[in-house]
Design an enzyme around this catalytic site. Structure first.
Site, PDB file in Angstrom:
ATOM      1  N   SER A 225       0.907  -1.487   0.072  1.00  0.00           N
ATOM      2  CA  SER A 225      -0.124   0.039  -0.143  1.00  0.00           C
ATOM      3  C   SER A 225       0.865   1.680   0.081  1.00  0.00           C
ATOM      4  O   SER A 225       1.624   1.665  -0.949  1.00  0.00           O
ATOM      5  CB  SER A 225      -0.778   0.290   1.324  1.00  0.00           C
ATOM      6  OG  SER A 225      -1.762   1.062   0.583  1.00  0.00           O
ATOM      7  N   ASP A 451      -8.932  -3.841  -6.072  1.00  0.00           N
ATOM      8  CA  ASP A 451      -8.364  -2.977  -4.615  1.00  0.00           C
ATOM      9  C   ASP A 451      -9.426  -1.944  -4.669  1.00  0.00           C
ATOM     10  O   ASP A 451      -8.750  -1.278  -5.210  1.00  0.00           O
ATOM     11  CB  ASP A 451      -7.445  -3.079  -5.029  1.00  0.00           C
ATOM     12  CG  ASP A 451      -6.183  -2.913  -3.005  1.00  0.00           C
ATOM     13  OD1 ASP A 451      -6.737  -1.674  -2.706  1.00  0.00           O
ATOM     14  OD2 ASP A 451      -5.090  -3.386  -3.367  1.00  0.00           O
ATOM     15  N   HIS A 481      -8.004  -5.431  -0.967  1.00  0.00           N
ATOM     16  CA  HIS A 481      -6.771  -4.789  -0.553  1.00  0.00           C
ATOM     17  C   HIS A 481      -5.785  -5.792  -0.875  1.00  0.00           C
ATOM     18  O   HIS A 481      -4.634  -5.595   0.685  1.00  0.00           O
ATOM     19  CB  HIS A 481      -6.358  -3.561   0.395  1.00  0.00           C
ATOM     20  CG  HIS A 481      -5.650  -2.389   0.578  1.00  0.00           C
ATOM     21  ND1 HIS A 481      -5.494  -2.027  -0.476  1.00  0.00           N
ATOM     22  CD2 HIS A 481      -4.954  -1.897   1.821  1.00  0.00           C
ATOM     23  CE1 HIS A 481      -4.263  -0.700   0.001  1.00  0.00           C
ATOM     24  NE2 HIS A 481      -4.151  -0.523   0.632  1.00  0.00           N
TER      25      HIS A 481
END
Length: 512
Positions: A225, A451, A481
């Protein structure tokens, strides 16, 4: 609503399931920091800024978790000046010492997430990588035990997170502006010394110091991320020092904050569409709607009703429209959490908001004791130090229709989230990060088509921005995610093959 953090889906598990957390810290004065010796010790229980909890459970297999403090310059433009302590955690490699590659450094996202608490919680996912690497993570500057940014008290944050984040008229807009200014002013008052020194470029320089102190010629890295943005900035600053690196759940480095917020609106809406499709496609009856559109219509009506009249949440707090939207967003970070969203919506339709409130709390870093980690404070501080644009109320008002078209449910919230840096005390660095890394070793860039927080398109743009021969894209056709921790064998084999054996996946490879 605050902008959803670009962090792996650990927080809901921390609220709804047993959590495994830990941290460390300290500070001293500058010398030649590259030759410092780390004093590894048993890890203490995590601080409140790291989320609280107990010392980490024993490692899978054998060996203890160890914590230490790395001394780094407070101001990298003055490396001989004051220092700050950065909290580190490690698990020593479990395999044949002769086959050890070095340290594998993790950043799990945020910005603002504590790596010291997250790594133990997911250690079993990385057991194979541990056969040849020491697994290492850290609290970046401003986070957890690493000179944490402090803004509001726990009681003040309870009130702050109840605010109406989607103003409908001039009065509500003025209230949102005042509350945001109050939050930012509290950050400046309580954390003035650290605020100028938390941008991603400084964290990247910290990682290169970490590499040297850990004794590695190259930085081997796993960024998830926001950790992909940090890794991209590192590769830009130190391309010759990049070893084997993987980026998962990839931030688009080419977009402005506004474009990223709009992308998140589309991403969360896409995830909600997938959730509604999944619920209504099962053999058993979907308890929250007869068709996908019915599911989304009922959610929209719930949020509209909560805007007028909240329902009981977790005493004495009520479930507001803002808290419910936060809870829904949190549940979309992982398909594993969809069952909680279904249960939470069922409860809410019956006038009970406990589950959605738990999910909202987890997004905001609040534990069951009412204590907040500094996730939100650090998230705002790092984002605002990185992001140059400052958006006015008038600009956001003009943009709301575009955001609403991208997501009827999340658009307003993400549009108004852009106000968070408007009155920040420290100027932002750039419109978007520079991740060009000519001369770097290849970096595997993994994008997930479902995502919500870092939409799939960002993976291609990151691979392109890193440069020809550097960014090697791998596609995962999945939900949630990130990709590696989905347990998809194809993804894990590809990532493990590179990190453990140096075998790159075929360019354009797809896992499903």
């Amino acid at each position: 609503m605050m902008k959803p953090s670009r962090i792996r889906a650990a927080a809901a598990a921390a609220v709804l399931l047993p959590s495994l957390l830990v941290a460390c810290g300290g500070s001293s004065k500058a010398g030649d920091l590259t030759v410092q010796k780390l004093d590894w010790k048993d890890c203490p229980a995590p601080s409140e800024a790291e989320g609280g909890g107990n010392t980490p459970s024993p490692l899978p297999g054998s060996g203890p978790w160890q914590c230490a403090t790395l001394e780094a310059p407070l101001d990298w433009s003055n490396p001989k000046g004051d220092t700050i302590g950065l909290a580190l955690i490690r698990a020593r490699a479990s395999g044949d010492p002769a086959k050890r590659i070095g340290s594998l450094i993790f950043n799990f996202g945020g910005p603002g997430g504590s790596g010291v608490t997250t790594l133990p919680a997911f250690a079993s996912d990385y057991a194979k990588l541990r056969t040849r690497y020491d697994l290492v993570s850290f609290d970046p500057r401003g986070v957890g035990r690493s000179t944490p940014v402090k803004c509001k008290t726990d009681a003040q944050l309870d009130v702050y997170f109840q605010q109406d984040a989607t103003p409908d008229d001039a009065t509500e807009r003025a209230q949102l502006v005042d509350r945001t200014k109050g939050f930012n002013a509290a950050c400046e008052k309580n954390s003035k010394k650290i605020l100028p020194y938390v941008p991603t470029t400084d964290a990247a320089r910290d990682m290169d110091l970490m590499r040297q102190v850990l004794g590695d010629t190259k930085l081997h890295y796993f960024g998830i991320s926001y950790g992909t943005e940090l890794g991209g900035v590192y590769a830009h600053l130190f391309p010759k020092n990049v070893g084997r690196a993987v980026f998962d759940a990839v931030v688009d480095p080419t977009k402005t904050p506004e474009q990223n917020a709009l992308g998140q609106a589309k991403g969360f809406q896409h995830a909600l569409d997938n959730f509604a499709d999944d619920c209504t496609s099962k053999v058993t009856e979907c308890p929250i709607g007869d068709t996908p559109q019915d599911v989304k219509n009922r959610i929209a009506k719930l949020l509209a009703d909560l805007d007028k009249k909240p329902i009981p949440g977790i005493f004495p707090r009520q479930l507001t429209q803002t808290a419910a939207t936060n809870g829904i967003a949190q549940s979309l970070y992982s398909k594993d959490f969809w069952e909680y969203l279904t249960q939470g919506l069922e409860e809410a339709y019956d006038g009970e908001g406990r589950i959605l409130m738990l999910l909202s709390d987890s997004l905001n870093g609040r534990n069951e004791n009412g204590e907040y980690s500094n996730l939100t404070s650090a998230n705002v501080a790092i984002n605002c130090a990185d992001e140059k644009p400052r958006y006015t109320v008038e600009h956001i008002q003009r943009k709301v229709p575009e955001f609403r078209a991208a997501s009827p449910l999340f658009g307003d919230f993400l549009a108004w989230g852009m106000i968070s840096c408007t009155d920040w005390a420290v100027p932002g660095a750039a419109d978007h990060p520079d991740v060009s890394a000519p001369g770097s070793a290849p970096i595997v860039v993994v994008g997930n088509t479902g995502d919500p927080a870092t939409p799939f398109e960002g993976a291609r743009r990151m691979a392109d921005a890193l440069g020809k021969g550097v960014g090697i894209q791998l596609t995962y056709k999945g939900q949630g995610h990130g990709a590696y921790d989905s347990k998809n064998k194809c993804v894990q084999d590809a990532v493990n093959g590179y990190l453990l054996d140096g075998k790159l996946p075929t360019t354009g490879a797809v896992c499903s």
